[in-house]
Design an enzyme around this catalytic site. Structure first.
Site, mmCIF file in Angstrom:
data_model
loop_
_atom_site.group_PDB
_atom_site.id
_atom_site.type_symbol
_atom_site.label_atom_id
_atom_site.label_comp_id
_atom_site.label_asym_id
_atom_site.label_seq_id
_atom_site.Cartn_x
_atom_site.Cartn_y
_atom_site.Cartn_z
ATOM 1 C CE LYS A 51 60.777 -1.156 61.968
ATOM 2 N NZ LYS A 51 60.616 0.111 61.035
ATOM 3 N N GLY A 75 54.287 6.992 58.455
ATOM 4 C CA GLY A 75 54.415 8.199 58.156
ATOM 5 C C GLY A 75 53.804 9.000 58.101
ATOM 6 C CB ALA A 124 56.037 4.151 63.167
ATOM 7 N N GLY A 125 54.974 7.114 62.989
ATOM 8 C CA GLY A 125 54.590 8.167 63.761
ATOM 9 C C GLY A 125 55.105 9.353 64.179
ATOM 10 C CG ASN A 157 62.687 6.907 57.240
ATOM 11 O OD1 ASN A 157 63.981 5.834 56.287
ATOM 12 N ND2 ASN A 157 63.891 8.491 55.907
ATOM 13 C CB THR A 158 58.712 9.655 57.262
ATOM 14 O OG1 THR A 158 58.352 8.600 56.535
ATOM 15 C CG2 THR A 158 57.485 11.069 55.685
#
Lengths: 254, 325
Positions: free
Chosen positions: A93, A154, A181-182, A203-204
């Site tokens: 990635k 994040g 993301a986001g 992830n976050t």
């Protein structure tokens, strides 16, 4: 199920391995989410961390290493080469960042790094913006998957530009697309799947949730719902009400 | 009660020795260094006794076991400073403060004026924060030396070599990885600076999505700044990136830190089990006490108490592993 570079993946959820309260909770979150891919950062978790690598290998899902934290083509290429050696995978990635506050991809450097890595035999998953021209250039550079952001990493803001993501889907109907993301909420993940995206990377939203394991499960359910909805074919929104009950036979009073 | 030999004079080993001595059992202690020092990762700890703040990312057991740590340390000769913890966030990262408040208890929201009343030098710098009034901190090195001195008064000297006799308590931290396969190192980097221009009297935590930071006052204008959490076993290495990030975060907390003198840059690896909780593990003639992770000074007293209860009274500890005989 999504197919990346000829490899079919068990689930459209790609889950990151950073920021969990403990590796044990991370492993539980993976089980609850049934994620198809584990992403891992080389720079922040890699290096000498053989123990952590083993914990990640124990998750039993394909590993997608990333180049998080890289600010130049050269750094990204070197990190990718380390990743290939460490995790014995051609997958990478690719993240090249210019601005630390937004972690916005440096798309110019990204295209260059993607070309170098593709030529070197890597199978590149580029973390990019939803810009059509940039995405076209990445495909020209050899990428066979695109990973546009939903919002800054994040931030948990969801899909900032649904229009842009929708038109990307329409422009590249045959390219595997991943919102990366986001994502903050299951509804964001569902929305990405409803737009016809092949997978979601997050992830976050899970790792930093009050109960990461419960949130992992919620994400899995939302992604499944979004995927089913996409296949089912949604109705078009309209301005006027359309009665859902047939009107004939209704008593006419007065 | 037969002889007990403790391996390791870090926070775990010395706390167990202290608890044993309190029960009238005087153990031997063996540590090649002969005294508390940089061989132990607890030498580079922050020394925060902050069970409520730690609960943000730790299991509930950490809060419960850590609640009386401050009393324990005070009773055992450490100078415990009970001025609470002040948790702050830059105004653009207010969401981090809300999240922290949601995941923790025993805090009071404070506004700019209240922050200034607690720490005058932070006047006008932060609009909001959280005050954990019941938390405390200590100087880890002074605390370990105090334990060592008290044990010395009871006639227990730290031997640098020798053959263990009797039951062995292995408190070697990450060095016990050769026998504990599920132990891993979680690297941390820290700085010690001297900055008499800045006066802060309690632990300050600065929340940041990428670079969370804490500053622990050591007195005389000295501050410990930490700490990174990296999932790598590598030990003696402070990266330029970590140093730059920690120093810029400190500068964001108070610009006066720009003039600080750097006394020490340190790095070590904390021993942790996969659930990041401590463990006693009995295997043959050895009791392993390990896995304090980032909660050394907070949890060592409770784990030491469990170990001593087990060794002296045979009471089964809460965090005992499955592979005891």
């Amino acid at each position: 199920m999504p197919v990346f570079y000829g490899t079919a993946v068990e689930s459209p959820l790609m889950l990151g391995t950073a920021q969990y309260p403990s590796p044990a909770i991370m492993a539980q979150a993976f089980r609850a989410s049934r994620a198809g891919i584990a992403t891992v950062s080389l720079r922040r978790e890699g290096g000498a961390g053989q123990d952590f690598h083993n914990l990640i290998k124990d998750l039993g899902v394909p590993v997608l290493p990333n180049t998080a934290g890289c600010h130049s083509v050269r750094e990204a290429v070197t990190t990718a080469q380390m990743a290939r050696e460490l995790f014995e995978t051609p997958w990478i990635k690719l993240e090249v960042i210019r601005d630390d506050d937004t972690l916005c991809p440096d798309v110019i450097a990204l295209v260059e790094a993607a070309r170098l890595l593709s030529d070197d035999g890597f199978q590149v998953f580029p973390y990019c913006t939803e810009d059509l021209s940039v995405c076209g250039r990445l495909l020209d550079a050899g990428c066979q998957v695109l990973m546009p952001w939903g919002a800054p990493i994040g931030s948990g803001r969801g899909l900032n530009n649904p229009y842009g993501l929708r038109s990307l889907r329409a422009h590249f109907p045959d390219v595997p697309l991943v919102v990366d993301a986001g994502i903050g909420l299951p509804s964001h993940a569902a929305q990405a799947m409803e737009l016809g995206y092949d997978a979601v990377l997050l992830n976050t939203a899970v790792a930093k949730a009050g109960d990461p394991v419960a949130m992992a499960r919620a994400m899995a359910l939302a992604i499944e719902a979004g995927q089913l909805a996409r296949r089912a074919g949604a109705i078009e929104p309209r301005d006027m009400a359309a009665p859902s009950t047939p009107l004939f036979g209704m008593a006419v009073l007065g | 009660m037969s002889q007990i030999t403790i391996l390791g004079a870090g926070v775990m080993g010395l706390c167990i020795a202290t608890e044993l001595a309190a029960r009238g059992v005087l153990p031997r202690i063996i540590d090649p260094a002969g005294k508390p020092g940089s061989q132990a990762c607890s030498w580079r700890a922050g020394g925060m006794l902050a069970p409520y703040c730690e609960a943000e990312s730790a299991e509930p057991a950490v809060l419960r076991l850590g609640l009386d740590a401050a009393d324990w340390w005070q009773a055992n000769g450490a100078e415990v400073i009970r001025r609470g913890t002040l948790v702050l966030a830059p105004s653009r990262d207010r969401a981090e403060l809300d999240r922290f408040a949601r995941l923790t208890q025993a805090h009071q929201p404070v506004n700019g004026d209240e922050i200034a009343a607690l720490e005058p030098e932070l006047s006008g710098r932060f609009p909001r924060g959280l005050h954990f009034a019941t938390e405390a901190h200590l100087n880890p090195r002074a605390a370990l030396l105090a334990l060592r001195d008290r044990l010395g008064e009871r006639g227990i000297q730290i031997e640098t070599e020798g053959t263990p006799t009797g039951l062995v308590v292995d408190a070697r931290g990450l060095a016990a990885k050769d026998e504990l396969a599920d132990l891993r190192g979680v690297r941390g980097e820290m700085l010690v600076i001297r900055c008499p221009e800045v006066t802060l009297t309690r632990t300050i935590r600065l929340l940041h999505p990428r670079i969370p930071l804490y500053v622990v006052p050591r007195g005389d204008g000295v501050y410990m700044i930490g700490a990174t959490m990296l999932e790598t076993g590598g030990k003696y290495r402070v990266t330029a990136r970590s140093a730059v990030e920690m120093l810029s975060a400190a500068y964001a907390l108070h610009p006066g830190f720009a003039e600080a003198e750097i006394l020490e840059l340190g790095s070590d690896a904390r021993p942790a089990f996969p659930d990041n909780l401590p463990r006693l593990r009995r295997r043959g003639g050895t009791l392993y006490a390990n896995g304090l992770y980032r909660h050394g000074y907070l949890l060592a007293p409770a784990v030491a108490r469990m170990a001593a209860d087990y060794l002296v009274e045979g009471r089964k500890p809460e965090f005992m592993d499955e592979d005891h005989p």
